[in-house]
Scaffold this motif. Structure first.
Motif, PDB file in Angstrom:
ATOM      1  N   PHE A 127     -35.135  48.193   2.538  1.00 10.92           N
ATOM      2  CA  PHE A 127     -36.297  47.486   1.993  1.00 10.92           C
ATOM      3  C   PHE A 127     -36.051  45.981   2.115  1.00 10.92           C
ATOM      4  N   PRO A 128     -36.992  45.205   2.682  1.00 10.62           N
ATOM      5  CA  PRO A 128     -36.713  43.810   3.029  1.00 10.62           C
ATOM      6  C   PRO A 128     -36.958  42.805   1.918  1.00 10.62           C
ATOM      7  N   GLY A 129     -36.901  43.220   0.665  1.00 12.30           N
ATOM      8  CA  GLY A 129     -37.138  42.295  -0.428  1.00 12.30           C
ATOM      9  C   GLY A 129     -36.191  42.547  -1.583  1.00 12.30           C
ATOM     10  N   SER A 130     -36.452  41.867  -2.678  1.00 14.10           N
ATOM     11  CA  SER A 130     -35.616  42.000  -3.868  1.00 14.10           C
ATOM     12  C   SER A 130     -36.075  43.196  -4.704  1.00 14.10           C
ATOM     13  N   LEU A 131     -35.321  43.486  -5.740  1.00 14.51           N
ATOM     14  CA  LEU A 131     -35.703  44.545  -6.669  1.00 14.51           C
ATOM     15  C   LEU A 131     -37.053  44.243  -7.308  1.00 14.51           C
ATOM     16  N   ASN A 132     -37.297  42.979  -7.651  1.00 23.17           N
ATOM     17  CA  ASN A 132     -38.578  42.598  -8.230  1.00 23.17           C
ATOM     18  C   ASN A 132     -39.719  42.759  -7.237  1.00 23.17           C
ATOM     19  N   ASP A 133     -39.467  42.432  -5.959  1.00 24.09           N
ATOM     20  CA  ASP A 133     -40.479  42.644  -4.924  1.00 24.09           C
ATOM     21  C   ASP A 133     -40.857  44.124  -4.847  1.00 24.09           C
ATOM     22  N   TRP A 134     -39.832  44.970  -4.885  1.00 24.05           N
ATOM     23  CA  TRP A 134     -40.057  46.417  -4.783  1.00 24.05           C
ATOM     24  C   TRP A 134     -40.851  46.943  -5.977  1.00 24.05           C
ATOM     25  N   LEU A 135     -40.509  46.459  -7.180  1.00 17.98           N
ATOM     26  CA  LEU A 135     -41.244  46.863  -8.368  1.00 17.98           C
ATOM     27  C   LEU A 135     -42.723  46.504  -8.255  1.00 17.98           C
ATOM     28  N   CYS A 136     -43.003  45.294  -7.824  1.00 24.06           N
ATOM     29  CA  CYS A 136     -44.396  44.864  -7.671  1.00 24.06           C
ATOM     30  C   CYS A 136     -45.120  45.719  -6.628  1.00 24.06           C
ATOM     31  N   ALA A 137     -44.430  46.032  -5.526  1.00 23.09           N
ATOM     32  CA  ALA A 137     -45.047  46.817  -4.462  1.00 23.09           C
ATOM     33  C   ALA A 137     -45.386  48.225  -4.918  1.00 23.09           C
ATOM     34  N   SER A 160     -53.878  49.444  -3.599  1.00 25.42           N
ATOM     35  CA  SER A 160     -53.851  48.888  -2.256  1.00 25.42           C
ATOM     36  C   SER A 160     -52.662  49.453  -1.501  1.00 25.42           C
ATOM     37  N   PRO A 161     -52.640  49.317  -0.167  1.00 22.54           N
ATOM     38  CA  PRO A 161     -51.489  49.805   0.592  1.00 22.54           C
ATOM     39  C   PRO A 161     -50.189  49.183   0.100  1.00 22.54           C
ATOM     40  N   LEU A 162     -49.092  49.915   0.265  1.00 23.79           N
ATOM     41  CA  LEU A 162     -47.784  49.472  -0.214  1.00 23.79           C
ATOM     42  C   LEU A 162     -47.257  48.374   0.698  1.00 23.79           C
ATOM     43  N   THR A 163     -47.777  47.162   0.507  1.00 25.64           N
ATOM     44  CA  THR A 163     -47.417  46.010   1.316  1.00 25.64           C
ATOM     45  C   THR A 163     -46.733  44.989   0.426  1.00 25.64           C
ATOM     46  N   LEU A 164     -45.612  44.501   0.875  1.00 23.74           N
ATOM     47  CA  LEU A 164     -44.860  43.501   0.127  1.00 23.74           C
ATOM     48  C   LEU A 164     -45.467  42.126   0.339  1.00 23.74           C
ATOM     49  N   ILE A 165     -45.787  41.419  -0.740  1.00 24.92           N
ATOM     50  CA  ILE A 165     -46.361  40.079  -0.648  1.00 24.92           C
ATOM     51  C   ILE A 165     -45.310  39.069  -1.092  1.00 24.92           C
ATOM     52  N   THR A 166     -45.001  38.129  -0.234  1.00 33.88           N
ATOM     53  CA  THR A 166     -44.066  37.054  -0.560  1.00 33.88           C
ATOM     54  C   THR A 166     -44.807  35.725  -0.445  1.00 33.88           C
ATOM     55  N   PRO A 167     -44.219  34.633  -0.950  1.00 26.77           N
ATOM     56  CA  PRO A 167     -44.899  33.339  -0.847  1.00 26.77           C
ATOM     57  C   PRO A 167     -45.110  32.883   0.582  1.00 26.77           C
ATOM     58  N   HIS A 168     -44.384  33.474   1.555  1.00 21.91           N
ATOM     59  CA  HIS A 168     -44.451  32.971   2.926  1.00 21.91           C
ATOM     60  C   HIS A 168     -45.383  33.808   3.801  1.00 21.91           C
ATOM     61  N   ARG A 169     -45.130  35.119   3.899  1.00 22.90           N
ATOM     62  CA  ARG A 169     -45.946  35.946   4.774  1.00 22.90           C
ATOM     63  C   ARG A 169     -45.827  37.393   4.315  1.00 22.90           C
ATOM     64  N   PRO A 170     -46.849  38.223   4.587  1.00 24.15           N
ATOM     65  CA  PRO A 170     -46.766  39.637   4.200  1.00 24.15           C
ATOM     66  C   PRO A 170     -45.746  40.365   5.048  1.00 24.15           C
ATOM     67  N   THR A 171     -45.025  41.272   4.428  1.00 23.09           N
ATOM     68  CA  THR A 171     -44.006  42.057   5.118  1.00 23.09           C
ATOM     69  C   THR A 171     -44.198  43.521   4.779  1.00 23.09           C
ATOM     70  N   GLN A 172     -44.135  44.394   5.753  1.00 23.32           N
ATOM     71  CA  GLN A 172     -44.274  45.826   5.522  1.00 23.32           C
ATOM     72  C   GLN A 172     -42.910  46.433   5.237  1.00 23.32           C
ATOM     73  N   PRO A 173     -42.697  47.041   4.048  1.00 26.84           N
ATOM     74  CA  PRO A 173     -41.391  47.620   3.750  1.00 26.84           C
ATOM     75  C   PRO A 173     -41.107  48.842   4.590  1.00 26.84           C
ATOM     76  N   GLN A 174     -39.832  49.125   4.800  1.00 27.69           N
ATOM     77  CA  GLN A 174     -39.423  50.304   5.536  1.00 27.69           C
ATOM     78  C   GLN A 174     -39.696  51.548   4.705  1.00 27.69           C
ATOM     79  N   THR A 175     -40.374  52.546   5.280  1.00 30.67           N
ATOM     80  CA  THR A 175     -40.714  53.762   4.554  1.00 30.67           C
ATOM     81  C   THR A 175     -40.006  54.980   5.092  1.00 30.67           C
ATOM     82  N   SER A 176     -39.223  54.820   6.163  1.00 26.29           N
ATOM     83  CA  SER A 176     -38.519  55.965   6.721  1.00 26.29           C
ATOM     84  C   SER A 176     -37.310  56.302   5.875  1.00 26.29           C
ATOM     85  N   ASP A 177     -36.903  57.557   5.934  1.00 25.58           N
ATOM     86  CA  ASP A 177     -35.742  58.019   5.186  1.00 25.58           C
ATOM     87  C   ASP A 177     -34.502  57.350   5.764  1.00 25.58           C
TER      88      ASP A 177
END
Length: 342
Positions: free
Chosen positions: A291-301, A308-325
């Protein structure tokens, strides 16, 4: 990685009824004056020794109890208490503990007592619409509580929604899963502003773990252990309000030690055997590997996935978290939930 959960031969669960005076004989009340759907179950459990009742002419002194001011006042007025105990193998769950709590509820109503669950550290309602034990088992029916703590010496900066990685002083740990031969679960290192999000996520994980576990032990009554994967996929059906699936990483965790390198100290929640026994009695819940973010990012997602779709929002640009096992090692880790005691 696989996590091995040992299945004890029997588990003991206690319920306390504290009262000012007990004006009748407990043995004449239980099980014969139990009414409703649990009457036959209580009669059978007491006849076989699965359920026992002990009257003590002394006040009950709670430890680590989370009571309201009114409940503490009621408890201070009590002079006696009754211990209702259920001891049964795991494959008899949850019926054995439901019968014991139904008996404790009936006793508390009869003597106007306060019904307490030492494992969750809280009271169980015995009046109004919750007077009787529900026939359907739901983990939300007072079977679980949450210990919410923050690091005592941590310096928590002012909350900034755009900077979710600054604060990491929160730890939330379940109370009650070991009643069902499961380790407790914890989320450690989130921002204190995410108290509600962390608890909601842990509640969802607890429901999924308990449902899978109770189904397994019922289908394998002779099993001495159960192996689970360290990656848990949460589906829309696991979430009370629906939402898109997300992954959860489970890691064996010693709640006595906490995270190495963390600043500050934290009050310890006693959930396991003495330190040094080598038994790990807790599972840490966190984002899946990669997962390309912090624990807090993951909680928010995970919380915004309902709308809404499970998309990580950061102050810079949207990032799609890894969903594969994620790829995991094959060495099993052993997690040992303790026997339940008052």
């Amino acid at each position: 990685m696989k996590i091995v959960l040992p299945l004890p031969g029997t588990l003991t669960s206690l319920f306390i009824v504290a009262m000012e005076q007990l004006l009748f004989d407990v043995e004449s009340f239980l099980p014969w004056r139990i009414s409703g759907p649990y009457r036959r179950a209580v009669i059978g459990a007491m006849g076989s020794g699965v359920l026992t009742v002990a009257h003590h002419r002394t006040p009950w002194k709670p430890t680590a109890a989370d009571l309201t001011d009114d409940e503490r006042r009621r408890l201070r007025r009590t002079r006696q208490h009754v211990v209702v105990s259920a001891t049964a193998p795991a494959h008899k769950l949850p019926a054995s503990v439901q019968a014991a709590r139904a008996a404790a509820r009936a006793l508390a109503r009869e003597c106007d007592g306060l019904l307490l669950d030492p494992l969750t550290g809280s009271t169980v309602l015995t009046c109004g619409r919750c007077a009787g034990e529900p026939t359907d088992f739901r983990l939300d029916d007072d079977w679980l509580s949450w210990d919410v703590q923050v690091h005592d010496a941590a310096t928590c900066p002012p909350w900034d929604p755009a900077d979710t990685g600054v604060c990491d002083c929160l730890r939330v740990t379940s109370r009650g899963l070991r009643r069902f031969a499961l380790p407790e679960i914890t989320l450690d290192g989130a921002a204190c502003a995410h108290n509600l999000c962390a608890t909601n996520l842990l509640r969802t994980v607890a429901h999924r773990l308990a449902a899978d576990h109770l189904a397994h032990v019922a289908a394998h009554p002779g099993a001495t252990e159960r192996e689970i994967d360290d990656f848990l996929q949460i589906h829309a059906s696991d979430q009370p309000d629906g939402g898109l699936p997300f992954g959860v990483q489970l890691t064996p965790y010693d709640a006595e030690l906490g995270e190495l390198g963390r600043t500050g100290t934290i009050r310890r929640l006693k959930i396991g055997p003495a330190r040094g026994t080598g038994q790990i009695t807790c599972l840490k819940v966190g984002p899946p590997s990669g997962f390309p973010g912090s624990l807090n990012d993951w909680l928010c997602a995970t919380q915004t996935a309902v709308h809404s779709p499970l998309t990580l929002i950061t102050p810079h640009r949207p990032t799609q978290p890894q969903t594969s096992d994620p790829i995991r090692p094959h060495t099993p880790a052993r997690v040992s939930p303790p026997a339940i005691a008052a």
